[in-house]
Design a protein around this motif. Structure first.
Motif, PDB file in Angstrom:
ATOM      1  N   MET A  72       0.860  -1.176   0.000  1.00 60.95           N
ATOM      2  CA  MET A  72       0.000   0.000   0.000  1.00 60.95           C
ATOM      3  C   MET A  72       0.896   1.224   0.000  1.00 60.95           C
ATOM      4  N   ASN A  73       0.692   2.136   0.901  1.00 55.71           N
ATOM      5  CA  ASN A  73       1.556   3.304   0.999  1.00 55.71           C
ATOM      6  C   ASN A  73       1.904   3.529   2.466  1.00 55.71           C
TER       7      ASN A  73
ATOM      8  N   MET B 143      -8.818   4.773   3.719  1.00 55.32           N
ATOM      9  CA  MET B 143      -8.119   4.224   2.548  1.00 55.32           C
ATOM     10  C   MET B 143      -8.223   2.691   2.534  1.00 55.32           C
ATOM     11  N   ALA B 144      -8.051   2.060   3.701  1.00 51.77           N
ATOM     12  CA  ALA B 144      -8.161   0.602   3.777  1.00 51.77           C
ATOM     13  C   ALA B 144      -9.578   0.156   3.435  1.00 51.77           C
TER      14      ALA B 144
ATOM     15  N   LEU C 249     -11.740   1.763   1.542  1.00 49.53           N
ATOM     16  CA  LEU C 249     -11.930   1.980   0.109  1.00 49.53           C
ATOM     17  C   LEU C 249     -11.272   0.864  -0.700  1.00 49.53           C
ATOM     18  N   HIS C 250     -10.062   0.477  -0.319  1.00 49.52           N
ATOM     19  CA  HIS C 250      -9.370  -0.596  -1.048  1.00 49.52           C
ATOM     20  C   HIS C 250     -10.125  -1.921  -0.918  1.00 49.52           C
ATOM     21  N   SER C 251     -10.666  -2.200   0.260  1.00 52.64           N
ATOM     22  CA  SER C 251     -11.401  -3.462   0.426  1.00 52.64           C
ATOM     23  C   SER C 251     -12.676  -3.463  -0.416  1.00 52.64           C
ATOM     24  N   ARG C 252     -13.348  -2.337  -0.510  1.00 47.60           N
ATOM     25  CA  ARG C 252     -14.567  -2.277  -1.329  1.00 47.60           C
ATOM     26  C   ARG C 252     -14.252  -2.382  -2.815  1.00 47.60           C
ATOM     27  N   VAL C 253     -13.176  -1.770  -3.239  1.00 55.58           N
ATOM     28  CA  VAL C 253     -12.780  -1.862  -4.644  1.00 55.58           C
ATOM     29  C   VAL C 253     -12.413  -3.305  -4.977  1.00 55.58           C
ATOM     30  N   ASP C 254     -11.712  -3.975  -4.065  1.00 54.48           N
ATOM     31  CA  ASP C 254     -11.353  -5.374  -4.301  1.00 54.48           C
ATOM     32  C   ASP C 254     -12.599  -6.256  -4.382  1.00 54.48           C
ATOM     33  N   ARG C 255     -13.599  -5.961  -3.558  1.00 57.05           N
ATOM     34  CA  ARG C 255     -14.839  -6.745  -3.595  1.00 57.05           C
ATOM     35  C   ARG C 255     -15.591  -6.545  -4.899  1.00 57.05           C
TER      36      ARG C 255
ATOM     37  N   ARG D  22     -14.303  -5.962  -7.746  1.00 58.05           N
ATOM     38  CA  ARG D  22     -13.552  -6.606  -8.828  1.00 58.05           C
ATOM     39  C   ARG D  22     -13.735  -8.115  -8.833  1.00 58.05           C
TER      40      ARG D  22
END
Length: 71
Positions: free
Chosen positions: A1-2, A14-15, A17-23, A25
């Protein structure tokens, strides 16, 4: 990540948001939609065949009934 600390509010967002984007996909949803479409097509074909067979059977039954009555 960053280098953002996940314990901070921005890091948590941010975490999240990343988990929702991964879901989103994940391709399970697309696969389910494809199966629903395939099932709908199969049901439509079965209904069309049933209508054709019913019409043929009703017509033949009428012919047989007419022949029996004429004798």
């Amino acid at each position: 990540m960053n280098n953002i600390n996940p314990g901070s509010p921005i890091g948590f967002l941010m975490a999240l948001l990343h988990s929702r984007v991964d879901r989103t996909r994940d391709e399970r949803g697309a696969s389910a939609v494809e199966w629903v479409i395939i099932a709908a097509i199969v049901v439509g074909i079965c209904l069309a065949v049933a209508v054709i067979l019913r019409a043929a059977l009703v017509g033949e039954a009428g012919d047989i009934g007419n022949k029996i009555q004429s004798q």
